[in-house]
Design a protein around this motif. Structure first.
Motif, short mmCIF file in Angstrom:
data_model
loop_
_atom_site.label_atom_id
_atom_site.label_comp_id
_atom_site.label_asym_id
_atom_site.label_seq_id
_atom_site.Cartn_x
_atom_site.Cartn_y
_atom_site.Cartn_z
N ARG A 37 0.80 -1.20 0.00
CA ARG A 37 0.00 0.00 0.00
C ARG A 37 0.84 1.26 0.00
O ARG A 37 0.34 2.34 -0.25
N ASP A 38 2.12 1.14 0.34
CA ASP A 38 2.99 2.31 0.36
C ASP A 38 3.18 2.84 -1.05
O ASP A 38 3.24 2.07 -2.01
N PRO A 39 3.28 4.16 -1.19
CA PRO A 39 3.52 4.74 -2.53
C PRO A 39 4.77 4.15 -3.18
O PRO A 39 5.78 3.94 -2.52
N ALA A 93 4.92 9.52 -1.15
CA ALA A 93 4.41 9.69 -2.51
C ALA A 93 5.22 10.72 -3.27
O ALA A 93 5.51 10.55 -4.46
N ASN A 113 -2.43 14.78 -0.59
CA ASN A 113 -2.93 14.45 0.75
C ASN A 113 -1.83 14.51 1.80
O ASN A 113 -2.04 14.13 2.95
N TRP A 134 3.07 2.91 -9.08
CA TRP A 134 1.73 3.50 -9.04
C TRP A 134 1.52 4.40 -10.26
O TRP A 134 2.47 4.95 -10.82
N ARG A 174 -2.54 12.10 -6.13
CA ARG A 174 -3.56 12.19 -5.07
C ARG A 174 -2.92 12.03 -3.70
O ARG A 174 -3.24 12.76 -2.76
N ALA A 175 -1.98 11.07 -3.60
CA ALA A 175 -1.30 10.85 -2.32
C ALA A 175 -0.43 12.05 -1.96
O ALA A 175 -0.37 12.45 -0.79
N CYS A 176 0.23 12.63 -2.95
CA CYS A 176 1.05 13.82 -2.71
C CYS A 176 0.20 14.95 -2.15
O CYS A 176 0.57 15.61 -1.17
N ASN A 223 1.27 12.96 1.68
CA ASN A 223 2.09 11.76 1.86
C ASN A 223 3.50 12.02 1.33
O ASN A 223 3.70 12.15 0.11
N ARG A 247 -2.61 8.34 -9.13
CA ARG A 247 -2.65 7.82 -7.76
C ARG A 247 -1.56 8.46 -6.91
O ARG A 247 -1.79 8.84 -5.76
#
Length: 202
Positions: free
Chosen positions: A16-18, A38, A33, A22, A29-31, A35, A26
């Motif tokens: 599940r880790d960036p 990411a 948020n 990916w 989006r993580a960045c 992360n 995706r």
């Protein structure tokens, strides 16, 4: 039992880790948020692409590193305003080309050597379709290699990217293989690469 559950949970978290595997959307989006992993994965994914563009403009490795840092800052500040996340790669190429062009212009001015109209056309602020296509294809090849098993990645890099070219004997020693098996493994890795490229549309 608990030990097996712990191992399983760790593997699940890792998946599940960036990761560079990916999709851009995706990762972005993580960045956005917050992360940090990411961000690292996104930059790592496109590290070679970013470095390759200043080199095409004639930058030294040191200047390319400076441009790389400038591009990373642009990505960090402008990514929240990027409307089409799926177009990130093309946007990144354009941003890097702009930074490289500005470096080229400043370098020429310091040398009192202005850019000619031919230079402006060849190394313009907006990269040409041919330039974009070349850089895109190079990145698609990098992405395809990154999807291969680790041994195949290492073999392809040593066979086709390392200078001077590595002999089969040295290659076998580094990969822990028998010299006689290199040809077979090489063929299998190239077939996997070909499939990965076909899946990418290259």
């Amino acid at each position: 039992m608990r030990r097996n559950e712990t191992i399983t949970s760790r593997l699940t978290r890792r998946r599940r880790d960036p990761d560079v595997a990916w999709s851009d959307a995706r990762l972005i989006r993580a960045c956005l948020n917050g992360n940090e992993q990411a961000w690292s994965a996104l930059i790592q994914k496109y590290r070679n692409l970013i470095y390759s563009i200043p080199l095409k403009y004639g930058a030294s490795p040191e200047d390319a590193a400076d441009i790389f840092q400038a591009v990373c800052l642009d990505v960090f500040s402008e990514l929240p305003r990027l409307r089409k996340k799926a177009a990130f790669r093309s946007w990144l190429i354009t941003v890097t080309a702009h930074q490289s062009f500005q470096w080229k212009r400043k370098t020429r001015r310091r040398a009192e050597d202005e850019l000619t109209p031919a230079d402006e056309e060849k190394l313009g602020m907006d990269p040409s379709p041919d330039f974009m296509e070349q850089v895109e294809r190079e990145q698609m090849l990098r992405d395809a290699i990154a999807r291969l098993p680790a041994r195949c990645q290492e073999m392809i890099r040593m066979l086709f990217y390392q200078e001077p070219q590595v002999s089969y004997r040295d290659l076998a020693q580094r990969l822990g293989l028998a010299t006689g098996s290199i040809g077979f493994v090489r063929g299998r890795c190239l077939k996997r690469l070909q499939r990965a490229l076909e899946e990418s549309g290259l």
